[in-house]
Design an enzyme around this catalytic site. Structure first.
Site, mmCIF file in Angstrom:
data_model
loop_
_atom_site.group_PDB
_atom_site.id
_atom_site.type_symbol
_atom_site.label_atom_id
_atom_site.label_comp_id
_atom_site.label_asym_id
_atom_site.label_seq_id
_atom_site.Cartn_x
_atom_site.Cartn_y
_atom_site.Cartn_z
ATOM 1 N N HIS A 156 -48.415 -13.391 -3.749
ATOM 2 C CA HIS A 156 -47.258 -12.819 -3.060
ATOM 3 C C HIS A 156 -47.247 -13.283 -1.602
ATOM 4 O O HIS A 156 -48.183 -13.919 -1.132
ATOM 5 C CB HIS A 156 -47.298 -11.289 -3.099
ATOM 6 N N LYS A 160 -47.130 -8.459 1.982
ATOM 7 C CA LYS A 160 -47.396 -7.464 0.930
ATOM 8 C C LYS A 160 -48.681 -6.722 1.248
ATOM 9 O O LYS A 160 -49.711 -7.326 1.541
ATOM 10 C CB LYS A 160 -47.475 -8.134 -0.439
#
Length: 274
Positions: A156, A160
């Site tokens: 990600h 995040k």
């Protein structure tokens, strides 16, 4: 056709803005409230302009009394404060699609308690593809059994906060369920630890955080001389927004209960919820 009235919580975040954008692009839904936290720099801004669409005359605020105007709330806010938000949803008697990740057992218990009073749908990932992947992982894990090593790699963007991702854990639950395990008993998150020994039957998680990667998950099932790789990649956050809104429209007419994306999709996934 009457529009589904939707409130967005976590409206100033990446996914909140994407959900607002998707609502404003359809004639099937109406944005009635956009909520953020009380310290947000986005308070008072037009939600449409924040989502880089035209003005919509719905302004970001932190007053949960505005929920009274909506039929269903889509919540992409952080895990912190979830229990307080659920109390607001119950007070407003509004259905809630919860897409928050990084939830604890206490959070999950709060969701189930709220579901006794209002319709609650929890989805760590709202995409059709990832929920299909979870079912494939469970089936593959059941077939290949304990002889297969299972490792889950997720990637990600750098902003995040939770790791492993909620989706990776969902896939881990599916893999463990396939071979009759409890994920908490077989999880390995630090293969690089000094003196770490690979335990047969364990399920490993590896995390990448780089650039603006939206979301990639690969489940490796390795046995003997063969390797099965099941991968899902997302190229646009609109995938998650559209899935969440599809779930919101579905949930708006349901009775109080605890639901998952498998209910929305009309398939028997034996519950993809931890």
């Amino acid at each position: 056709m009457q529009k589904t009235k939707i409130a967005v919580v976590g409206a100033s975040g990446r996914m909140g803005r994407e959900v607002i954008c998707s609502i404003l692009k359809t004639d099937l839904m109406e944005l009635t409230a956009a909520l953020t936290h009380e310290l947000s720099a986005s308070l008072g801004l037009d939600a449409g302009l924040l989502a880089q669409e035209g003005p919509c005359n719905v302004f970001l605020q932190c007053d949960y009394a505005t929920l009274q105007q909506a039929e269903v709330v889509v919540d992409f806010a952080l895990a912190e404060g979830l229990e307080q938000r659920l109390a607001h949803y119950q007070q407003a008697k509004i259905a809630a699609v919860i897409c928050t990740t990084g939830l604890s057992e206490q959070h999950m218990a709060a969701l189930r308690h709220a579901a006794e009073h209002i319709p609650v749908l929890y989805a760590a990932n709202t995409s059709v593809g990832i929920n299909t992947l979870a079912m494939l992982v469970e089936q593959a894990s059941k077939i290949m059994g304990l002889d297969a090593d299972i490792e889950i790699l997720e990637a990600h963007h750098t902003a995040k906060k939770d790791a492993p991702s909620g989706t990776a854990l969902m896939l881990g639950e599916a893999a463990a369920r396939g071979r009759g395990q409890q994920l908490a008993e077989v999880t390995e998150v630090n293969r690089n630890a000094s003196g770490a020994i690979h335990k047969p039957g364990s399920i490993g998680f590896a995390t990448l955080r780089a650039g603006d990667i939206i979301g990639e998950h690969t489940v490796y099932l390795v046995s003997g001389g063969e390797r099965l790789e099941l991968t899902h990649r997302v190229s646009s956050r609109s995938t998650f927004a559209e899935g969440a809104l599809h779930a919101a429209q579905w949930l708006a007419t349901k009775e109080a209960n605890f639901y998952s994306m498998t209910d929305v999709l009309g398939v028997d996934g034996n519950s993809l919820i931890p």
